[in-house]
Every structure is written in C-alpha cells, then in structure tokens.
Design a protein around this motif. Structure first.
Motif, PDB file in Angstrom:
ATOM      1  N   LEU A  79       0.880  -1.166   0.000  1.00  0.00           N
ATOM      2  CA  LEU A  79       0.000   0.000   0.000  1.00  0.00           C
ATOM      3  C   LEU A  79       0.914   1.211   0.000  1.00  0.00           C
ATOM      4  O   LEU A  79       2.059   1.126   0.411  1.00  0.00           O
ATOM      5  CB  LEU A  79      -0.870   0.025   1.252  1.00  0.00           C
ATOM      6  CG  LEU A  79      -1.750  -1.179   1.507  1.00  0.00           C
ATOM      7  CD1 LEU A  79      -2.392  -1.056   2.875  1.00  0.00           C
ATOM      8  CD2 LEU A  79      -2.820  -1.280   0.444  1.00  0.00           C
ATOM      9  N   ALA A  80       0.404   2.322  -0.436  1.00  0.00           N
ATOM     10  CA  ALA A  80       1.225   3.527  -0.434  1.00  0.00           C
ATOM     11  C   ALA A  80       0.466   4.685   0.171  1.00  0.00           C
ATOM     12  O   ALA A  80      -0.727   4.844  -0.057  1.00  0.00           O
ATOM     13  CB  ALA A  80       1.650   3.881  -1.860  1.00  0.00           C
ATOM     14  N   LEU A  81       1.157   5.456   0.984  1.00  0.00           N
ATOM     15  CA  LEU A  81       0.671   6.752   1.443  1.00  0.00           C
ATOM     16  C   LEU A  81       1.464   7.766   0.643  1.00  0.00           C
ATOM     17  O   LEU A  81       2.570   8.134   1.016  1.00  0.00           O
ATOM     18  CB  LEU A  81       0.921   6.938   2.936  1.00  0.00           C
ATOM     19  CG  LEU A  81       0.129   6.028   3.847  1.00  0.00           C
ATOM     20  CD1 LEU A  81       0.732   6.019   5.232  1.00  0.00           C
ATOM     21  CD2 LEU A  81      -1.314   6.457   3.903  1.00  0.00           C
ATOM     22  N   PRO A  82       0.947   8.158  -0.535  1.00  0.00           N
ATOM     23  CA  PRO A  82       1.762   8.986  -1.408  1.00  0.00           C
ATOM     24  C   PRO A  82       1.971  10.405  -0.913  1.00  0.00           C
ATOM     25  O   PRO A  82       2.902  11.064  -1.345  1.00  0.00           O
ATOM     26  CB  PRO A  82       1.000   8.982  -2.728  1.00  0.00           C
ATOM     27  CG  PRO A  82      -0.381   8.637  -2.371  1.00  0.00           C
ATOM     28  CD  PRO A  82      -0.328   7.825  -1.123  1.00  0.00           C
ATOM     29  N   LYS A  83       1.129  10.871  -0.022  1.00  0.00           N
ATOM     30  CA  LYS A  83       1.231  12.265   0.387  1.00  0.00           C
ATOM     31  C   LYS A  83       0.886  12.403   1.863  1.00  0.00           C
ATOM     32  O   LYS A  83      -0.059  11.782   2.338  1.00  0.00           O
ATOM     33  CB  LYS A  83       0.254  13.128  -0.399  1.00  0.00           C
ATOM     34  CG  LYS A  83       0.413  13.058  -1.891  1.00  0.00           C
ATOM     35  CD  LYS A  83      -0.730  13.785  -2.552  1.00  0.00           C
ATOM     36  CE  LYS A  83      -0.707  13.546  -4.034  1.00  0.00           C
ATOM     37  NZ  LYS A  83      -1.840  14.149  -4.706  1.00  0.00           N
ATOM     38  N   THR A 134      -3.101  10.875   2.235  1.00  0.00           N
ATOM     39  CA  THR A 134      -3.862  10.312   1.135  1.00  0.00           C
ATOM     40  C   THR A 134      -3.195   8.988   0.790  1.00  0.00           C
ATOM     41  O   THR A 134      -1.978   8.880   0.845  1.00  0.00           O
ATOM     42  CB  THR A 134      -3.806  11.250  -0.091  1.00  0.00           C
ATOM     43  OG1 THR A 134      -4.199  12.548   0.324  1.00  0.00           O
ATOM     44  CG2 THR A 134      -4.720  10.777  -1.191  1.00  0.00           C
ATOM     45  N   PHE A 135      -3.981   7.961   0.446  1.00  0.00           N
ATOM     46  CA  PHE A 135      -3.307   6.708   0.118  1.00  0.00           C
ATOM     47  C   PHE A 135      -3.861   6.078  -1.142  1.00  0.00           C
ATOM     48  O   PHE A 135      -4.921   6.425  -1.639  1.00  0.00           O
ATOM     49  CB  PHE A 135      -3.336   5.729   1.296  1.00  0.00           C
ATOM     50  CG  PHE A 135      -4.682   5.143   1.615  1.00  0.00           C
ATOM     51  CD1 PHE A 135      -5.057   3.920   1.093  1.00  0.00           C
ATOM     52  CD2 PHE A 135      -5.551   5.793   2.462  1.00  0.00           C
ATOM     53  CE1 PHE A 135      -6.284   3.369   1.402  1.00  0.00           C
ATOM     54  CE2 PHE A 135      -6.775   5.255   2.780  1.00  0.00           C
ATOM     55  CZ  PHE A 135      -7.148   4.038   2.241  1.00  0.00           C
ATOM     56  N   SER A 136      -3.074   5.152  -1.666  1.00  0.00           N
ATOM     57  CA  SER A 136      -3.483   4.360  -2.825  1.00  0.00           C
ATOM     58  C   SER A 136      -3.101   2.915  -2.557  1.00  0.00           C
ATOM     59  O   SER A 136      -2.294   2.623  -1.689  1.00  0.00           O
ATOM     60  CB  SER A 136      -2.802   4.870  -4.097  1.00  0.00           C
ATOM     61  OG  SER A 136      -1.408   4.713  -3.995  1.00  0.00           O
ATOM     62  N   ARG A 137      -3.692   2.012  -3.300  1.00  0.00           N
ATOM     63  CA  ARG A 137      -3.398   0.599  -3.097  1.00  0.00           C
ATOM     64  C   ARG A 137      -3.717  -0.174  -4.370  1.00  0.00           C
ATOM     65  O   ARG A 137      -4.449   0.302  -5.232  1.00  0.00           O
ATOM     66  CB  ARG A 137      -4.204   0.037  -1.932  1.00  0.00           C
ATOM     67  CG  ARG A 137      -5.710   0.033  -2.218  1.00  0.00           C
ATOM     68  CD  ARG A 137      -6.489  -0.717  -1.150  1.00  0.00           C
ATOM     69  NE  ARG A 137      -7.901  -0.665  -1.409  1.00  0.00           N
ATOM     70  CZ  ARG A 137      -8.550  -1.460  -2.246  1.00  0.00           C
ATOM     71  NH1 ARG A 137      -7.909  -2.369  -2.927  1.00  0.00           N
ATOM     72  NH2 ARG A 137      -9.853  -1.340  -2.415  1.00  0.00           N
ATOM     73  N   THR A 138      -3.185  -1.377  -4.463  1.00  0.00           N
ATOM     74  CA  THR A 138      -3.546  -2.265  -5.565  1.00  0.00           C
ATOM     75  C   THR A 138      -4.434  -3.402  -5.079  1.00  0.00           C
ATOM     76  O   THR A 138      -5.280  -3.878  -5.807  1.00  0.00           O
ATOM     77  CB  THR A 138      -2.291  -2.844  -6.247  1.00  0.00           C
ATOM     78  OG1 THR A 138      -1.455  -3.415  -5.249  1.00  0.00           O
ATOM     79  CG2 THR A 138      -1.534  -1.749  -6.970  1.00  0.00           C
ATOM     80  N   ASN A 139      -4.260  -3.835  -3.849  1.00  0.00           N
ATOM     81  CA  ASN A 139      -5.118  -4.851  -3.242  1.00  0.00           C
ATOM     82  C   ASN A 139      -5.682  -4.306  -1.942  1.00  0.00           C
ATOM     83  O   ASN A 139      -5.125  -3.385  -1.354  1.00  0.00           O
ATOM     84  CB  ASN A 139      -4.341  -6.138  -2.949  1.00  0.00           C
ATOM     85  CG  ASN A 139      -3.936  -6.861  -4.216  1.00  0.00           C
ATOM     86  OD1 ASN A 139      -4.626  -6.777  -5.225  1.00  0.00           O
ATOM     87  ND2 ASN A 139      -2.804  -7.540  -4.170  1.00  0.00           N
ATOM     88  N   ALA A 140      -6.764  -4.912  -1.492  1.00  0.00           N
ATOM     89  CA  ALA A 140      -7.407  -4.452  -0.263  1.00  0.00           C
ATOM     90  C   ALA A 140      -6.507  -4.699   0.940  1.00  0.00           C
ATOM     91  O   ALA A 140      -5.881  -5.752   1.046  1.00  0.00           O
ATOM     92  CB  ALA A 140      -8.731  -5.166  -0.065  1.00  0.00           C
ATOM     93  N   PRO A 141      -6.432  -3.730   1.843  1.00  0.00           N
ATOM     94  CA  PRO A 141      -5.678  -3.954   3.077  1.00  0.00           C
ATOM     95  C   PRO A 141      -6.423  -4.949   3.964  1.00  0.00           C
ATOM     96  O   PRO A 141      -7.639  -5.102   3.858  1.00  0.00           O
ATOM     97  CB  PRO A 141      -5.622  -2.571   3.717  1.00  0.00           C
ATOM     98  CG  PRO A 141      -6.780  -1.836   3.147  1.00  0.00           C
ATOM     99  CD  PRO A 141      -7.030  -2.401   1.795  1.00  0.00           C
ATOM    100  N   THR A 142      -5.692  -5.612   4.810  1.00  0.00           N
ATOM    101  CA  THR A 142      -6.281  -6.585   5.724  1.00  0.00           C
ATOM    102  C   THR A 142      -6.986  -5.845   6.859  1.00  0.00           C
ATOM    103  O   THR A 142      -6.375  -5.008   7.529  1.00  0.00           O
ATOM    104  CB  THR A 142      -5.185  -7.510   6.292  1.00  0.00           C
ATOM    105  OG1 THR A 142      -4.509  -8.125   5.204  1.00  0.00           O
ATOM    106  CG2 THR A 142      -5.775  -8.565   7.196  1.00  0.00           C
TER     107      THR A 142
END
Length: 157
Positions: A79-83, A134-142
């Motif tokens: 997961l990423a917290l881009p900002k 703000t975050f982005s992801r490719t799969n759902a977090p657990t």
C-alpha cells in the motif's frame, strides 16, 4: 581559512538583545503526535484520506523527524501513502510515497518535501493544523491491521 556562520550563529554574536534570534530556533520544544489508524479492509483504491490529527496553531511540523510504522500482513501488495500534508497542501510534508509493506512490519522515515517542509518552514495555521494522509493501493488492506503516524513538531515559530 574563513569561518562561515548560519543565521543563528550570527545572532548569537549580536551584542544587542533585541537583535538576537528567537530561542525557539536554537532550543525549541519538540513534541510528537502519535496517531494510529486501523484498516477496515474496505478503503478505496486511491484517493481516500486518513485524518491523522491536529498540531497546535503556531507549531512547525518537522517531517525529517517523522515516521510511519505498519504491522506485518497488511495486504496482498504494498500500500502507499503517497502524500502527507494538510487541507491546503496535500504533500506539504512528504515528497515521495511512503510504502506500507504488505508482508513485513515496517518503520519508515518520511522523505520530506524540501521546499515546503525543510527550507521554507510552514508555521501551522488554523486552516493547516489538521494533518492528513492520502493513500493508494492495488489490493485491499487486511481488516484490523494498523498503521501508526509519528509526526514531530516544534512549538513556537
């Protein structure tokens, strides 16, 4: 060989008290905002905002002393917290993404936004005291997994 001085070193040498630099710059009180977010597993792919918390008006956030920590087994991929920023500037304190590792627990420093976070220090106002990520992801977090924000700030300008 020349001796070169910073603004603080120059001010220390100033004889007149009224021209001295604020003591906060030389020995300010650094505090830590420690906030935890627990994932629900239903966060959007990108664009969702995590409100981290508030720092006092008049404080100065120190991104170079701030960190983001996450538990292991966070999700299927990073997961990423881009900002990390505030309502007026969403990347005021982080120049690059903070990747939350999916398999391992991680403790990562912020890569500070040099212009806004380091060179031109932002003094927190009423409009910018609430910090957010703000975050982005490719799969759902657990669901149930946690991320902790450790945001350092100095009291006084």
């Amino acid at each position: 060989m020349a001796t070169l001085k910073t603004d603080i070193s120059t001010a220390i040498d100033t004889a007149h008290v009224t021209k001295r630099v604020s003591g906060v710059l030389a020995s300010g009180s650094v505090r830590l905002l420690e906030a935890t977010y627990t994932f629900t597993g239903t966060e959007a792919t990108s664009g969702d905002v995590i409100e981290i918390g508030e720092v006092p008006t008049g404080a100065t956030v120190l991104p170079e002393l701030s960190r983001v920590v996450n538990e292991a087994a966070l999700g299927g991929s990073d997961l990423a917290l881009p900002k990390i920023g505030d309502a007026l500037d969403d990347d005021r304190y982080s120049a690059t993404s903070v990747s939350l590792h999916s398999t391992n627990a991680a403790n990562q420093a912020l890569t500070a936004n040099v212009a806004e976070g380091l060179i031109n220090r932002h003094v927190v106002t009423e409009a910018t005291k609430r910090l957010r990520a703000t975050f982005s992801r490719t799969n759902a977090p657990t669901a149930g997994k946690k991320v902790k924000f450790l945001i350092a700030f100095r009291l006084g300008a």
